[in-house]
Structures are given as C-alpha cells and as structure tokens.
Design a protein around this motif. Structure first.
Motif, PDB file in Angstrom:
ATOM      1  N   ALA A  62       0.953  -0.919  -0.391  1.00 19.93           N
ATOM      2  CA  ALA A  62      -0.110   0.168   0.384  1.00 19.93           C
ATOM      3  C   ALA A  62       0.603   1.248  -0.218  1.00 19.93           C
ATOM      4  CB  ALA A  62      -1.289  -0.025   1.130  1.00 19.93           C
ATOM      5  N   ALA A  63       1.426   0.885   0.622  1.00 21.42           N
ATOM      6  CA  ALA A  63       2.774   2.237   0.603  1.00 21.42           C
ATOM      7  C   ALA A  63       3.737   2.514  -0.504  1.00 21.42           C
ATOM      8  CB  ALA A  63       4.029   2.167   1.658  1.00 21.42           C
ATOM      9  N   ILE A  64       3.904   1.688  -0.719  1.00 20.56           N
ATOM     10  CA  ILE A  64       4.452   1.981  -2.695  1.00 20.56           C
ATOM     11  C   ILE A  64       3.850   2.346  -4.060  1.00 20.56           C
ATOM     12  CG2 ILE A  64       5.887   0.493  -4.098  1.00 20.56           C
ATOM     13  CD1 ILE A  64       7.142  -1.610  -2.237  1.00 20.56           C
ATOM     14  N   VAL A  65       2.615   1.732  -3.668  1.00 22.68           N
ATOM     15  CA  VAL A  65       1.351   2.595  -4.896  1.00 22.68           C
ATOM     16  C   VAL A  65       1.468   3.476  -4.239  1.00 22.68           C
ATOM     17  CG1 VAL A  65      -0.702   1.533  -5.673  1.00 22.68           C
ATOM     18  CG2 VAL A  65       1.052  -0.172  -5.186  1.00 22.68           C
ATOM     19  N   GLY A  66       0.487   3.914  -3.784  1.00 22.30           N
ATOM     20  CA  GLY A  66       0.147   4.966  -2.990  1.00 22.30           C
ATOM     21  C   GLY A  66       1.248   6.324  -2.527  1.00 22.30           C
ATOM     22  N   GLY A  67       2.718   5.922  -2.540  1.00 24.75           N
ATOM     23  CA  GLY A  67       3.602   6.554  -3.257  1.00 24.75           C
ATOM     24  C   GLY A  67       4.066   6.941  -4.331  1.00 24.75           C
TER      25      GLY A  67
END
Length: 398
Positions: free
Chosen positions: A130-135
């Motif tokens: 989620a962090a990678i995709v959101g970033g």
C-alpha cells in the motif's frame, strides 16, 4: 488571494540566473506554478490558475521539520496498519517488532511465533505494498501536474491508468492469467505510455492554442475510449470477470511476491522523478524563460512523462485501478508544505504512502469481517475533493 508581485525581479535574457533560482524569479505578473511568486497564469492555456502565496525563495528548500512530520505520519500509519486485523496483537509487541526490523537494532518483541508469522507474512507486505503504490501514484500525479502545468492533471485524467488497465486486462484475458510476472508490468507500462501519447496526439491535433486544457480534455476522451475497450475484453472471458473486476476496484493484498515485483520499477521511477524536481521548478516559469536558462524543456517533459508513466504502470500492475491518489495528495502537500517541486515530489511520495495505508485500513475495518475494495475508499475521499478543487480554482479565458 494572490499577493502583489515585487517589481524588478523578472528574469531577463542574458542575465545570469541559476536554475535553482528560476522558480522564485519569474516575470512580473506571471504565475510560476510553484507558489514562490504571484500573479496570473498568462501562457499555459489551462483554463485554470495555480494559487500562489508569495512564499519567497526560502520555500524552495525542503524543511527538515516538514520531512520529519511527514515521516512521522507515515510511521504512525504503518503502525495502525500492522495493528488492524481479525486477530488482535498487543500494540507494544508490534512497536517493538517494528524497532527490531530497523538495521543494526535488535529487540525482543515478545510476540508468539503465530503472531510473528501473521505480522511478517500477511500484514507487513500488505502495508508495504500500500505504501509503495500510494507513493507511486502520488509522485506520478505531481509529475504530471508539473509537466502540463495544470493542477487537475493526474494519472487517471490523462489516459495513463486507463492504458495500463487495458493492456493488463488484455494480458490476463488472452493468456488466461498465465502471463509471467514480469510481463504484467511490461504490458502495463506500454499501455500507460500509449495512453498518454494518444492523449497528447489528440490534444495536439485539436488545433493550435488549445494548451494543456485541450490536452486534459483529450485525456478524458482517451480514458473513456480505452475503458470501453477494456470492458469489451472483459466480456470475452466471463470466467475471468470476477478476477478482473476485483483487480479494477483495487487491492493491495498481493503479498511479498507483489512487493518484490514492483520494487525495482518503483525505485527507478522515483529516483528519476526526484532528480527532476529542480528542473520542474524551472519549467514552471514558462518555456521562454526556461530556454534563456539553458533548459531543454521538451527533454525534461519527455523524461518526467516516462518516469511518471512507469510509476503509474507499476502501481496499476500490482494493485489495480486506485483513483484520486495522484490528485488529492499533491494538492494537500502544496497547501501545507509549499509549492516548489523540490518539496512537492518527496513529500507527495511520503504522503501518498501514508494516505493509501490509511485507506486500506478503512477498507479492512469498515465492513469487517468483509473487506471493501480500496478503490471505493479513495473515490469516497477523492470525488468530493475534486469538486472542491474545481470550485476554488480560479478560471481564466484560454
């Protein structure tokens, strides 16, 4: 309100001005798009103007306090994401385990083997994905807005996400889901770049003087067209419809396999984007001024477009279509931290990661034990935000 522009600070051809100062040294009465000057946008043709705050040259530097605050929000979001789940784990144990994951730190969390396995094999990869995709989505949105000098530009408005979604769906349909792991990001990247190029070609063919407003309208048309083709392809494989539909609504529960798959693409695209923050500030003063500073505007746009498209494609390939992240996060960052792209890009990267972790947290808990698609959560937040942006954005004649 736009603050009055001090006189005598325009960029003059032949005057020695460094690229780092260009964002705060634009022509009088010209909006730089970076928030460091003031005035109206006179040459973009976007139909909208950026809000400028006259913040001065100091705003172009990344404030350590702002960075630490953003990182703190991200860590708090990760902690909340690791805690959420059907099986309760003691917050103290989760916090100690997070410390144990840090390099050169060894802490006994006191967690049972089952709890540790649940944390490391299920919750941690979900939070990281989620962090990678959101970033990626947030930094791509900021990059598109900088290239097109339009505050409404984002991966889903310019055809990038629709193109990536179409080619990924086609890969699933025509291979029966047996495509190799590396083939999905490759297909998604080709679709993302193709979608943006198609929108650009359509906008350019619409006639001279259309500016980026025409480009955005072309992006909307291309998105609708590519989405229609994607829907048609879904009907060719009814047995895959549920899988494709779940992918379209967004999901970040792919596990470590998806994290390792997206990580190389994320690293390349993010590094390229961050290295171009200063150049986007120069580009924001206008092409004529950028040329006097020795900047190749066309090359900068191409590189940033490719990097933003790669970021979008990587995100779409592992998580599906998750909208509005690239629109909401950069706007919030500009309001809170400043509008220079040397600030917007890195803080959007961190903010987008925190935003999608929290969105996934809501998706997992609001209808527990059932799970709401994460794309529905971001749409609930993003759609009203988009309307608010339209209402507060000042319109000018193109």
């Amino acid at each position: 309100m736009l603050s009055p522009r001090p006189e005598g600070r325009g960029i003059r051809p032949g005057h020695p001005v460094s690229p780092g100062d260009a964002a705060s040294e634009s022509s009088p009465g010209t909006d730089t798009g970076t928030g460091e000057g003031a005035g109206t946008d006179t040459g973009t043709g976007t139909g909208v103007t950026w809000e400028a705050g006259g913040q001065g040259r100091q705003a172009a530097r990344l404030n350590p306090l702002v960075t630490l605050s953003a990182v703190g929000v991200l860590l708090a979001s990760m902690f909340a994401g690791l805690l959420a789940g059907a099986a309760g784990i003691a917050p103290r144990g989760v916090m100690l385990q997070m410390l144990d994951w840090l390099p050169f730190v060894s802490v006994d969390s006191g967690l049972a083997p089952v709890e540790l396995g649940l944390l490391t094999e299920l919750r941690l990869p979900r939070v990281l994905l989620a962090a990678i995709v959101g970033g990626l989505l947030a930094v791509a949105g900021a990059g598109y807005q900088g290239v097109f000098r339009n505050p409404l530009a984002d991966p889903y408005l310019l055809g990038a996400a629709a193109g990536a979604g179409l080619t990924t769906t086609a890969a699933i349909v025509f291979t029966g889901g047996d495509i190799e792991a590396i083939g999905i990001p490759a297909a998604a990247f080709a679709g993302a770049v193709g979608g943006v190029l198609l929108a650009y070609a359509l906008g350019s063919a619409a006639g001279r003087g259309g500016g980026t407003a025409t480009l955005v309208l072309a992006g909307v048309a291309v998105t609708s067209f590519l989405t229609a083709i994607q829907t048609f392809l879904q009907q060719l494989r009814v047995e895959e419809l549920q899988r494709i539909y779940a992918w379209i609504l967004g999901d970040v529960g792919g596990g470590w396999a998806q994290v390792t798959l997206v990580a190389p693409y994320a690293a390349v695209s993010v590094v390229v984007m961050l290295l171009h923050g200063r150049l986007l500030d120069v580009l924001s003063v206008g092409d004529d001024e950028a040329v006097t500073l020795g900047l190749n505007a066309a090359r900068v746009r191409l590189v940033v477009l490719l990097a933003a498209s790669l970021a979008t494609a990587a995100a779409v390939a592992v998580s599906g279509l998750i909208g509005f992240v690239g629109l909401v996060v950069p706007h919030v960052v500009r309001r809170l931290a400043g509008a220079s792209y040397r600030i917007v890009l890195p803080i959007s990267l961190i903010g987008g990661a925190a935003f999608l972790i929290l969105a996934d947290l809501v998706a997992r808990t609001v209808l527990a034990p059932a799970e709401l698609p994460i794309g529905v959560v971001t749409a609930f937040v993003g759609a009203p935000f988009f309307v608010a942006v339209l209402r507060v954005t000042r319109r000018v004649e193109t």
